[in-house]
Design an enzyme around this catalytic site. Structure first.
Site, PDB file in Angstrom:
ATOM      1  N   ASP A 164      49.681  34.879  36.052  1.00 40.31           N
ATOM      2  CA  ASP A 164      48.670  34.352  36.617  1.00 40.31           C
ATOM      3  C   ASP A 164      49.214  34.026  38.019  1.00 40.31           C
ATOM      4  O   ASP A 164      49.951  33.205  38.365  1.00 40.31           O
ATOM      5  CB  ASP A 164      48.402  33.062  36.046  1.00 40.31           C
ATOM      6  CG  ASP A 164      47.043  32.349  36.453  1.00 40.31           C
ATOM      7  OD1 ASP A 164      46.740  32.526  37.703  1.00 40.31           O
ATOM      8  OD2 ASP A 164      46.596  31.572  35.795  1.00 40.31           O
ATOM      9  N   TYR A 208      47.586  25.710  33.764  1.00 43.01           N
ATOM     10  CA  TYR A 208      46.318  24.921  33.912  1.00 43.01           C
ATOM     11  C   TYR A 208      45.913  24.558  32.552  1.00 43.01           C
ATOM     12  O   TYR A 208      46.133  25.328  31.522  1.00 43.01           O
ATOM     13  CB  TYR A 208      45.577  25.831  34.558  1.00 43.01           C
ATOM     14  CG  TYR A 208      43.978  25.514  34.535  1.00 43.01           C
ATOM     15  CD1 TYR A 208      43.535  24.288  34.953  1.00 43.01           C
ATOM     16  CD2 TYR A 208      42.891  26.187  33.908  1.00 43.01           C
ATOM     17  CE1 TYR A 208      42.273  23.792  34.971  1.00 43.01           C
ATOM     18  CE2 TYR A 208      41.596  25.559  33.834  1.00 43.01           C
ATOM     19  CZ  TYR A 208      41.456  24.564  34.244  1.00 43.01           C
ATOM     20  OH  TYR A 208      40.035  24.114  34.128  1.00 43.01           O
ATOM     21  N   LYS A 223      39.413  30.407  43.277  1.00 46.02           N
ATOM     22  CA  LYS A 223      40.233  29.620  43.970  1.00 46.02           C
ATOM     23  C   LYS A 223      40.444  30.303  45.479  1.00 46.02           C
ATOM     24  O   LYS A 223      39.453  30.394  46.303  1.00 46.02           O
ATOM     25  CB  LYS A 223      41.631  29.335  43.461  1.00 46.02           C
ATOM     26  CG  LYS A 223      41.734  28.961  42.023  1.00 46.02           C
ATOM     27  CD  LYS A 223      40.990  27.623  41.868  1.00 46.02           C
ATOM     28  CE  LYS A 223      40.752  27.265  40.508  1.00 46.02           C
ATOM     29  NZ  LYS A 223      39.624  26.591  39.963  1.00 46.02           N
ATOM     30  N   ARG A 263      26.857  44.364  32.523  1.00 44.56           N
ATOM     31  CA  ARG A 263      27.850  43.805  31.640  1.00 44.56           C
ATOM     32  C   ARG A 263      29.039  44.867  31.256  1.00 44.56           C
ATOM     33  O   ARG A 263      29.986  44.396  31.057  1.00 44.56           O
ATOM     34  CB  ARG A 263      27.167  43.196  30.231  1.00 44.56           C
ATOM     35  CG  ARG A 263      28.258  42.979  29.188  1.00 44.56           C
ATOM     36  CD  ARG A 263      27.727  41.815  27.943  1.00 44.56           C
ATOM     37  NE  ARG A 263      26.290  42.264  27.528  1.00 44.56           N
ATOM     38  CZ  ARG A 263      26.410  43.258  26.800  1.00 44.56           C
ATOM     39  NH1 ARG A 263      27.500  44.032  26.327  1.00 44.56           N
ATOM     40  NH2 ARG A 263      25.176  43.809  26.061  1.00 44.56           N
TER      41      ARG A 263
END
Ligand code: LCS
Length: 394
Positions: free
Chosen positions: A185, A113, A210, A58
């Site tokens: 982005d 988005y 994507k 993590r």
């Protein structure tokens, strides 16, 4: 290997080295949650930062698989380093939470988005962060909406789903003058077609779900920037835990090895599909940055080296006609997401952007007639034939 090789060579080679243990040619998937220390002193030194190395999956740099992916994407974006996440939303959340606090102002592109819109409008505001959604396709609007407390400018360009384009260089100059961090982005363009860090941005974020993954088989996110910036996110990374899995990191490495080839095909197919749609009598309008009729065509040509694979368009007859089209495609898949090898078609107002209030959608051009297509890398004649037969149903 950093930026000295050409882009396609970097896609294949950056971040790659024979595995130190057995000489494996490709990066192994380090499917482990934790790492064994040589002794207690080493464990302590890794935790207090005196010694670099892996601790627990993590905690950055997660695992050697994650590190190899970060090396590759950082090289492609021209950044120093990066941090991976379990999704694009986890990446954007970590950037925002690590840099903003109560009383700060975030200025964002007004078309983003739907998930990003939701995070900014209903989650950050709960913690006393002020958010303005601004039409950044005119950089003068950014100047006008800067406040004394503006700490971050967030640009999505081209924007999902209206494909508006914002001038990264101009807006980053405005941000620098007021000491605001500029975040871009770059999910739609990818570093194959747009390099925001070279245009003055501080930070790039991606939904790896994507084009980076490229095959619609993973969820992931990544942030790229200066080492100092990535280090400034470490508490959020470690204490909120939106960690990418090792398999996803490996799939992203594999995806990036063909990014240059896929993006070139996505873009050349999209140009032909956009021209087909523009010429079709049942189509009202088409928005693709590579079409001379796009409102920021000159800007797109200036800051992008290609126009990627996303198109939005409106059908005469509005949403009913759009739904008929989407229900009639055979080769294309009626699905959200984008950047897959296959062509995906969806309706933002009722799907990806359904959470954006209707009034905001109407004001920002996410109209009910807007259909979005993520053009895949199939043979373009087959994509066009499928759209043509679906349009014949209207
Ligand atoms: N940024 C952009 C530009 C996106 O399009 C998306 C997701 C995200 C961030 C969030 O990434 P995720 O958490 O899903 O990895 N866009 C989607 C879309 O248009 N359809 O489904 C998801």
């Amino acid at each position: 290997m950093k930026t000295e090789k050409k882009f396609g060579t970097q896609c294949v080679h950056a971040g790659e080295a024979p595995d130190a243990s057995y000489g494996a040619h490709t990066t192994p998937i380090y499917q482990t949650s934790t790492f064994v220390f040589d002794n207690a002193q080493q464990g302590a030194a890794r935790f207090n930062g005196e010694e670099e190395g892996y601790i627990y999956a993590r905690v950055g740099p997660n695992t050697p698989t994650h590190a190899a992916f970060v090396d590759k994407i950082s090289s492609l974006e021209g950044g120093e380093t990066g941090q991976t996440f379990s999704s694009g939303m986890a990446a954007i959340t970590a950037v925002a939470l690590s840099q903003l606090e109560h009383g700060d102002h975030l200025l964002s592109t007004n078309v983003v988005y739907g998930g990003t819109y939701g995070l900014f409008s209903s989650i950050l505001t709960k913690f006393g962060i002020e958010v303005s959604f601004v039409d950044t396709s005119d950089h003068e609007n950014v100047k006008r909406n800067i406040k004394k407390n503006t700490k971050m400018i967030f640009l999505e360009t081209p924007a999902n789903p209206t494909m508006i384009v914002s001038d990264i260089e101009e807006i980053c100059n405005i941000g620098r003058d007021v000491g605001a961090l500029c975040v871009v982005d770059n999910t739609f363009a990818t570093p194959r077609f747009q390099r925001p860090l070279q245009l003055g941005a501080d930070v790039v974020v991606h939904s790896c779900t994507k084009y980076i993954g490229g095959h619609a088989d993973l969820l992931g996110g990544v942030v790229v920037g200066k080492k100092e910036f990535i280090e400034s996110m470490s508490s959020i990374v470690n204490f909120t835990g939106g960690t990418m899995g090792p398999l996803e990191a490996w799939l992203c490495i594999r995806g990036l090895k063909t990014l240059h080839l896929r993006m070139e095909r996505h873009a050349s197919n999209a140009m032909k599909v956009a021209e087909f749609l523009e010429a079709h009598s049942k189509i009202g309008w088409v928005r693709y940055p590579g079409l001379p009729g796009h409102p920021q065509y000159d800007l797109a040509k200036k800051q992008m080296s290609g126009f990627s694979g996303m198109i939005s368009f409106g059908i005469k007859g509005g949403i009913e006609a759009g739904q008929k089209l989407m229900n009639s495609v055979e080769l294309c898949s009626l699905a959200v997401s984008l950047g897959a090898v296959d062509t995906l078609i969806q309706h933002p107002a009722s799907m990806t952007h359904a959470n954006v209030p209707g009034k905001v959608r109407a004001e920002t051009g996410i109209t009910d007639d807007l259909v979005r297509i993520s053009v895949g890398i199939e043979e373009v004649e087959d994509i066009i034939a499928d759209l043509d037969q679906a349009l014949a149903h209207l």
